[in-house]
Design a protein around this motif. Structure first.
Motif, PDB file in Angstrom:
ATOM      1  N   TYR A 197      79.563   8.676  16.183  1.00 38.73           N
ATOM      2  CA  TYR A 197      80.144   9.897  16.721  1.00 38.73           C
ATOM      3  C   TYR A 197      81.621   9.605  16.947  1.00 38.73           C
ATOM      4  N   ASN A 199      84.684  10.150  18.766  1.00 37.23           N
ATOM      5  CA  ASN A 199      84.959  10.676  20.095  1.00 37.23           C
ATOM      6  C   ASN A 199      86.445  10.522  20.377  1.00 37.23           C
ATOM      7  N   ASN A 256      86.514  14.903  16.824  1.00 40.30           N
ATOM      8  CA  ASN A 256      85.266  14.960  17.580  1.00 40.30           C
ATOM      9  C   ASN A 256      84.177  15.484  16.659  1.00 40.30           C
ATOM     10  N   LEU A 299      75.344  16.363  21.046  1.00 34.78           N
ATOM     11  CA  LEU A 299      76.667  15.933  20.572  1.00 34.78           C
ATOM     12  C   LEU A 299      77.196  16.870  19.495  1.00 34.78           C
ATOM     13  N   SER A 303      80.629  18.919  19.577  1.00 35.52           N
ATOM     14  CA  SER A 303      81.661  18.785  18.558  1.00 35.52           C
ATOM     15  C   SER A 303      82.166  20.164  18.111  1.00 35.52           C
ATOM     16  N   GLN A 308      84.112  17.627  25.837  1.00 32.41           N
ATOM     17  CA  GLN A 308      84.200  16.184  25.923  1.00 32.41           C
ATOM     18  C   GLN A 308      82.788  15.563  25.915  1.00 32.41           C
ATOM     19  N   SER A 310      80.477  11.938  26.558  1.00 30.26           N
ATOM     20  CA  SER A 310      80.472  10.518  26.891  1.00 30.26           C
ATOM     21  C   SER A 310      79.293   9.912  26.148  1.00 30.26           C
TER      22      SER A 310
END
Ligand SMILES: Nc1ncnc2c1ncn2[C@@H]1O[C@H](COP(=O)(O)OP(=O)(O)O)[C@@H](O)[C@H]1O
Ligand SMILES: [Mg+2]
Length: 417
Positions: A197, A199, A256, A299, A303, A308, A310
């Motif tokens: 991923y 990030n 992202n 996720l 995206s 955001q 984590s």
């Protein structure tokens, strides 16, 4: 009715998208599922199902406009992801990357050109558009032909010698929507996959996998019947893949987004086969959750929404494997699983993809998978022996009550790590 809720248009009613639809509902969206089939498996989880093709960009655009959608999304279907991004881009809705990046990550020719420009190790290739103008003199046999854009590995064919070249090239061009194809050198070796991923511009590795190929005598195409998660890689092999992921993300401006890399470890090292800016379909979301604790469906929504994330992925102490179950050409009825397999903990779960009465074609493609089971173990030997026991405790019945399971698909003796 749901006038106060924001509308999310979801492209494709596949099994992983059940989780996507549920997540979106929890986030307060009214969901509209677009899927060409009458009863895709995620249909019961959608607010509304519209029976249209997810690949029909104009139709998807029209529906999104008409419904005043605030989100157009797909988590893990190759071409559908591209369409979701490009429709969202046109409507000014949030999306993870622009359609130019979307083309590079879904078109094999653009991808090969991108890799050679940015020094990503990948096998040598030529572009072909016309079978009368093919020049592979710079390449070494065996080769492999690929349409630049098709799906389900259609038209991907190994070419062992010059007399097969024209036939495979013709086929690859014909199956490509853009009528372009790639011929590249075939690399012998172990096939791996890595899920990242990205990030805030930094690719975080979630998990690796070793792809298990169907032997060529069972199927001349390039299919797998499952994977082992994680793959057995050295630290330096992992580092090299992370470096490659960094190059891809920074050169394409991916900040992202999921990023998937597929590679072969050959005699000369790692050769990237392809990559994609999405998560894998099938059982990926489930295995990644079991093995690393990461919810990739959530996720993928983050995206799109630029939320955001984590990402904390735990190292798994178990090895997982999904094994697809195939049937011969038949009218499918059901998969019969010996109860002991589940009760004695041989399999973690079995999942049937097809419903009774569906017809199964002759060819081995991902559409001919009637189901899948997952096993886990503390080492590869345990996992392999569980798979063997599981396969012996399962049958695939057609409507006439005959066992039609294809057992020639699985390769054990040749498998080594
Ligand atoms: N250069 C290559 N050398 C060896 N095998 C390859 C090569 N390119 C592709 N393959 C095999 O063909 C499969 C399908 O090719 P790929 O480029 O991944 O297309 P897709 O996944 O879209 O069908 C790969 O998973 C791999 O098994
Ligand atoms: Mg692939």
């Amino acid at each position: 009715l749901n006038i106060n809720k924001p509308i999310a248009v979801v492209l494709g009613g596949t099994y992983p998208h059940i989780k996507l639809l549920r997540n979106l509902a929890e986030r307060g969206y009214h969901t509209i599922l677009i899927d060409y089939y009458e009863a895709p498996c995620a249909k019961p989880y959608a607010g509304l199902h519209i029976q249209e093709s997810t690949l029909d960009r104009e139709r998807v655009l029209q529906i999104a406009k008409m419904q005043n959608a605030s989100l157009v999304i797909s988590s893990c279907i190759d071409q559908a992801n591209l369409i979701a991004c490009s429709v969202a881009e046109e409507l000014g809705l949030p999306h993870p990357y622009n359609s130019q990046t979307g083309s590079v990550v879904t078109n094999k020719l653009l991808m090969k050109e991108f890799m050679s420009k940015h020094g990503i190790p990948s096998s040598r290739f030529v572009k072909i558009t016309d079978i009368h103008e093919i020049n592979v003199s710079a390449l070494r046999y065996p080769l492999i032909a690929k349409p630049s854009d098709s799906n389900s590995s259609k038209g991907v064919e190994k070419i062992d010698s010059a007399d097969q070249l024209i036939e495979s090239a013709k086929n690859a061009i014909a199956l490509s929507r853009s009528k372009e194809a790639v011929i590249e050198e075939f690399v012998e070796g172990r096939e791996i996959g890595l899920d990242f991923y990205v990030n805030c511009g930094k690719p975080q590795l979630l998990i690796t996998k070793e792809r298990r190929k169907i032997p060529r005598k069972a199927d001349p195409a390039q299919q797998i019947y499952g994977c082992f998660w994680p793959a057995n890689l050295t630290a330096s092999q992992v580092d090299e893949c992370i470096e490659i992921a960094n190059t891809i993300a920074s050169s394409l401006g991916i900040d992202n987004s999921p990023l998937m890399i597929q590679a072969i470890i050959g005699k000369e090292g790692i050769r990237v086969i392809e990559f994609a800016a999405r998560f894998g379909g099938g059982e990926s979301f489930k295995i990644i959750e079991l093995a690393s604790g990461v919810d990739i469906i959530d996720l993928s929504i983050r995206s799109f929404l630029h939320e955001q994330a984590s990402v904390v992925s735990k190292a798994s102490d178990l090895i997982y494997a999904e094994t697809f179950i195939y049937a011969e050409e038949c009218e499918f009825h059901r998969i019969l699983v010996n109860n002991a397999l589940v009760n004695e903990g041989i399999v973690d779960c079995v999942h049937q993809y097809k419903s009774a009465g569906m017809s199964i074609g002759e060819k081995l493609t991902s559409n001919n998978r009637v189901g899948c089971f997952i096993v886990s173990g503390s080492d590869l030997n345990e996992v392999k022996s569980k798979i063997k026991i599981a396969l012996n405790g399962m049958q695939v019945f057609d409507v006439k009550g005959c066992d039609r399971m294809r057992r020639d698909v699985y390769r054990f003796e040749e498998e080594s790590q």
